[in-house]
Scaffold this motif. Structure first.
Motif, PDB file in Angstrom:
ATOM      1  N   ARG A  71       0.830  -1.202   0.000  1.00 46.59           N
ATOM      2  CA  ARG A  71       0.000   0.000   0.000  1.00 46.59           C
ATOM      3  C   ARG A  71       0.872   1.264   0.000  1.00 46.59           C
ATOM      4  NH1 ARG A  71      -5.293  -0.665   0.190  1.00 46.59           N
ATOM      5  NH2 ARG A  71      -6.164  -2.659   0.939  1.00 46.59           N
ATOM      6  N   ARG A  72       1.972   1.216   0.753  1.00 39.88           N
ATOM      7  CA  ARG A  72       2.892   2.354   0.767  1.00 39.88           C
ATOM      8  C   ARG A  72       3.504   2.570  -0.612  1.00 39.88           C
ATOM      9  NH1 ARG A  72       8.062   3.365   0.699  1.00 39.88           N
ATOM     10  NH2 ARG A  72       8.616   1.145   0.633  1.00 39.88           N
ATOM     11  N   ARG A  73       3.929   1.490  -1.249  1.00 40.66           N
ATOM     12  CA  ARG A  73       4.556   1.610  -2.559  1.00 40.66           C
ATOM     13  C   ARG A  73       3.562   2.089  -3.611  1.00 40.66           C
ATOM     14  NH1 ARG A  73       8.692  -3.562  -3.197  1.00 40.66           N
ATOM     15  NH2 ARG A  73       9.753  -3.300  -1.192  1.00 40.66           N
ATOM     16  N   ARG A  74       2.364   1.609  -3.533  1.00 43.23           N
ATOM     17  CA  ARG A  74       1.358   2.049  -4.507  1.00 43.23           C
ATOM     18  C   ARG A  74       1.055   3.537  -4.343  1.00 43.23           C
ATOM     19  NH1 ARG A  74      -4.600  -0.606  -4.718  1.00 43.23           N
ATOM     20  NH2 ARG A  74      -4.707   0.430  -2.679  1.00 43.23           N
ATOM     21  N   ALA A  75       0.866   3.974  -3.088  1.00 45.97           N
ATOM     22  CA  ALA A  75       0.570   5.387  -2.855  1.00 45.97           C
ATOM     23  C   ALA A  75       1.742   6.270  -3.282  1.00 45.97           C
ATOM     24  CB  ALA A  75       0.246   5.611  -1.374  1.00 45.97           C
ATOM     25  N   GLN A  76       2.962   5.817  -3.027  1.00 47.84           N
ATOM     26  CA  GLN A  76       4.145   6.576  -3.427  1.00 47.84           C
ATOM     27  C   GLN A  76       4.214   6.708  -4.946  1.00 47.84           C
ATOM     28  OE1 GLN A  76       8.071   4.688  -2.757  1.00 47.84           O
ATOM     29  NE2 GLN A  76       8.661   6.594  -1.755  1.00 47.84           N
ATOM     30  N   HIS A  77       3.920   5.617  -5.648  1.00 50.43           N
ATOM     31  CA  HIS A  77       3.917   5.640  -7.109  1.00 50.43           C
ATOM     32  C   HIS A  77       2.857   6.607  -7.629  1.00 50.43           C
ATOM     33  CE1 HIS A  77       3.947   4.162 -11.262  1.00 50.43           C
ATOM     34  NE2 HIS A  77       2.636   4.082 -11.176  1.00 50.43           N
ATOM     35  N   GLU A  78       1.676   6.557  -7.068  1.00 48.28           N
ATOM     36  CA  GLU A  78       0.600   7.424  -7.546  1.00 48.28           C
ATOM     37  C   GLU A  78       0.933   8.896  -7.320  1.00 48.28           C
ATOM     38  OE1 GLU A  78      -3.058   4.205  -6.881  1.00 48.28           O
ATOM     39  OE2 GLU A  78      -2.745   5.846  -5.454  1.00 48.28           O
ATOM     40  N   ARG A  79       1.520   9.221  -6.183  1.00 47.54           N
ATOM     41  CA  ARG A  79       1.919  10.616  -5.934  1.00 47.54           C
ATOM     42  C   ARG A  79       2.977  11.063  -6.940  1.00 47.54           C
ATOM     43  NH1 ARG A  79       1.769   8.909  -0.499  1.00 47.54           N
ATOM     44  NH2 ARG A  79       4.049   8.655  -0.487  1.00 47.54           N
ATOM     45  N   ARG A  80       3.927  10.181  -7.204  1.00 51.19           N
ATOM     46  CA  ARG A  80       4.992  10.508  -8.154  1.00 51.19           C
ATOM     47  C   ARG A  80       4.416  10.784  -9.540  1.00 51.19           C
ATOM     48  NH1 ARG A  80       9.868   6.322  -9.919  1.00 51.19           N
ATOM     49  NH2 ARG A  80      11.325   7.897 -10.716  1.00 51.19           N
ATOM     50  N   VAL A  81       3.546   9.915 -10.003  1.00 52.24           N
ATOM     51  CA  VAL A  81       2.978  10.050 -11.343  1.00 52.24           C
ATOM     52  C   VAL A  81       2.029  11.246 -11.428  1.00 52.24           C
ATOM     53  CG1 VAL A  81       1.502   8.925 -13.059  1.00 52.24           C
ATOM     54  CG2 VAL A  81       3.301   7.617 -11.899  1.00 52.24           C
ATOM     55  N   ASP A  82       1.294  11.508 -10.355  1.00 51.31           N
ATOM     56  CA  ASP A  82       0.386  12.664 -10.371  1.00 51.31           C
ATOM     57  C   ASP A  82       1.143  13.970 -10.596  1.00 51.31           C
ATOM     58  OD1 ASP A  82      -1.832  11.091 -10.006  1.00 51.31           O
ATOM     59  OD2 ASP A  82      -2.001  11.465  -7.847  1.00 51.31           O
ATOM     60  N   GLY A  83       2.376  14.045 -10.110  1.00 54.85           N
ATOM     61  CA  GLY A  83       3.180  15.231 -10.341  1.00 54.85           C
ATOM     62  C   GLY A  83       3.493  15.451 -11.812  1.00 54.85           C
ATOM     63  N   TRP A  84       3.488  14.383 -12.586  1.00 54.76           N
ATOM     64  CA  TRP A  84       3.740  14.479 -14.028  1.00 54.76           C
ATOM     65  C   TRP A  84       2.450  14.657 -14.823  1.00 54.76           C
ATOM     66  CZ3 TRP A  84       6.733   9.302 -13.374  1.00 54.76           C
ATOM     67  CH2 TRP A  84       7.998   9.556 -12.812  1.00 54.76           C
ATOM     68  N   THR A  85       1.438  13.879 -14.449  1.00 55.69           N
ATOM     69  CA  THR A  85       0.225  13.853 -15.267  1.00 55.69           C
ATOM     70  C   THR A  85      -0.733  14.992 -14.949  1.00 55.69           C
ATOM     71  OG1 THR A  85      -0.903  12.358 -13.721  1.00 55.69           O
ATOM     72  CG2 THR A  85       0.357  11.343 -15.518  1.00 55.69           C
ATOM     73  N   GLY A  86      -0.719  15.481 -13.701  1.00 55.78           N
ATOM     74  CA  GLY A  86      -1.660  16.535 -13.317  1.00 55.78           C
ATOM     75  C   GLY A  86      -1.570  17.758 -14.210  1.00 55.78           C
ATOM     76  N   PRO A  87      -0.374  18.352 -14.398  1.00 58.07           N
ATOM     77  CA  PRO A  87      -0.278  19.520 -15.282  1.00 58.07           C
ATOM     78  C   PRO A  87      -0.671  19.208 -16.724  1.00 58.07           C
ATOM     79  CG  PRO A  87       1.652  19.371 -13.853  1.00 58.07           C
ATOM     80  CD  PRO A  87       0.886  18.094 -13.682  1.00 58.07           C
ATOM     81  N   HIS A  88      -0.318  18.011 -17.202  1.00 54.66           N
ATOM     82  CA  HIS A  88      -0.681  17.636 -18.573  1.00 54.66           C
ATOM     83  C   HIS A  88      -2.203  17.568 -18.728  1.00 54.66           C
ATOM     84  CE1 HIS A  88      -1.026  15.399 -22.309  1.00 54.66           C
ATOM     85  NE2 HIS A  88      -1.722  14.479 -21.662  1.00 54.66           N
ATOM     86  N   LEU A  89      -2.883  16.929 -17.782  1.00 59.47           N
ATOM     87  CA  LEU A  89      -4.337  16.791 -17.875  1.00 59.47           C
ATOM     88  C   LEU A  89      -5.022  18.153 -17.764  1.00 59.47           C
ATOM     89  CD1 LEU A  89      -4.782  13.547 -15.749  1.00 59.47           C
ATOM     90  CD2 LEU A  89      -4.930  13.761 -18.244  1.00 59.47           C
ATOM     91  N   ALA A  90      -4.462  19.033 -16.929  1.00 61.92           N
ATOM     92  CA  ALA A  90      -5.038  20.378 -16.805  1.00 61.92           C
ATOM     93  C   ALA A  90      -4.894  21.149 -18.116  1.00 61.92           C
ATOM     94  CB  ALA A  90      -4.360  21.126 -15.665  1.00 61.92           C
ATOM     95  N   ARG A  91      -3.722  21.041 -18.750  1.00 64.99           N
ATOM     96  CA  ARG A  91      -3.544  21.714 -20.048  1.00 64.99           C
ATOM     97  C   ARG A  91      -4.492  21.134 -21.088  1.00 64.99           C
ATOM     98  NH1 ARG A  91       1.896  21.347 -18.497  1.00 64.99           N
ATOM     99  NH2 ARG A  91       2.138  19.416 -19.679  1.00 64.99           N
ATOM    100  N   ARG A  92      -4.651  19.816 -21.063  1.00 62.60           N
ATOM    101  CA  ARG A  92      -5.533  19.183 -22.047  1.00 62.60           C
ATOM    102  C   ARG A  92      -6.969  19.675 -21.891  1.00 62.60           C
ATOM    103  NH1 ARG A  92      -5.547  12.714 -22.363  1.00 62.60           N
ATOM    104  NH2 ARG A  92      -6.991  12.919 -20.612  1.00 62.60           N
TER     105      ARG A  92
END
Length: 307
Positions: free
Chosen positions: A32-53
């Motif tokens: 659960r820790r590893r999954r949450a860490q991965h999701e936070r990491r990826v959200d930092g990349w995908t969040g701005p992209h999805l907002a621009r889209r």
């Protein structure tokens, strides 16, 4: 050619080894820790992209990995431990229809995926091993991006919303005088027709394993592609590590391009000058050094999955 050794059954991060006699078990708090860490990491990349889209805004650097490659943001965000890993206390339904209940938890059903992807695994492994076994070349100076605008008007170029740093005539002159030394087919195929004869090689898809070399920024960026094509058989940590490197490579790629992206905060690498070429080669070498361990991790994963 130096071939990396096969991974030991007890070596590597979760997902790197798939055919253990005894599957690796991740305790529930750990996965659960590893999954949450991965999701936070990826959200930092995908969040701005999805907002621009959503806003209809295009970014020529940061959006590239989501538009050029076929792996969607939601797929990158979805965490997988890799084959041969039992998630203690997990409900298979939480991870999708490729997972099944096992004693004490859930695990990926790897057999059908391996059967369908064996040829892909073998091809990717061969490409990566052959690439790793070649000396890195650092003399292309990023002119592939210049060859993509050679003899085009500003309105015709791929990123027409952004101005060229030099005039069209001066941009063409740089390409014509220096020539192009591109070994990567997926860059070469976007060259303009007049630029193709200026390349010292004529790459094809069939010759990709023969030509690809570890100094090439596009070969480094493509480690992300090979990682996600092996997902979910390899763990998401490896996919994300390759994505992180690909982001940095794309920035170097576009800073050395003929486009003026200073309004976006990207200082140009002026490869039309001796100082710019030296800066580019140093950055290229640094990216190649960072790519080497990721390439070896992918090879080790392929070795184990093919066993």
């Amino acid at each position: 050619m130096s071939v990396p050794p096969r991974a030991r059954p007890d070596a590597g991060p979760p997902g790197a080894v798939s055919t253990r006699a005894r599957p690796q078990v991740l305790a529930e708090p750990e996965w659960r820790r590893r999954r949450a860490q991965h999701e936070r990491r990826v959200d930092g990349w995908t969040g701005p992209h999805l907002a621009r889209r959503r806003d209809g805004i295009r970014h020529p650097v940061q959006d590239f990995l989501f538009t050029y490659y076929s792996h969607r943001p939601a797929q990158l965000r979805r965490w997988h431990p890799g084959a041969g890993v039992v998630l203690a206390g997990a409900d298979p339904a939480e991870f999708g229809d490729r997972y099944e209940p096992v004693d004490g938890g859930a695990a990926l059903v790897a057999g059908p995926l391996l059967a369908r992807r064996r040829d892909t695994l073998a091809w990717v492994r061969d490409l990566l091993v052959r690439t790793a076994g070649r000396p890195a070349q650092f003399g292309c100076f990023g002119l592939h991006e210049w060859a993509m605008v050679y003899r085009q008007t500003p309105e015709q170029v791929r990123h027409a919303a952004w101005p060229l740093r030099l005039s069209s005539a001066d941009t063409d002159r740089v390409v014509a005088e220096r020539g192009v030394r591109c070994s990567h087919f997926d860059a070469f195929r976007f060259f303009t027709e007049p630029a193709r004869p200026l390349n010292v090689l004529q790459p094809t898809r069939e010759r990709q394993p023969e030509l690809e070399q570890p100094g090439c920024l596009h070969a480094t960026m493509d480690l992300y592609k090979w990682a996600y094509k092996l997902s979910p058989l390899v763990g998401s940590d490896l996919v994300a590590d390759c994505f992180a490197l690909a982001r940095d490579v794309r920035e170097i790629d576009m800073r050395a391009s003929p486009y003026d992206l200073s309004a976006l905060g990207y200082r140009p690498i002026p490869i039309e000058t001796p100082a710019g070429r030296a800066e580019y080669a140093a950055a290229q070498r640094a990216m190649s050094d960072r790519a080497a361990p990721l390439r070896h991790r992918l090879i080790a994963a392929c070795d184990d999955l093919l066993r």
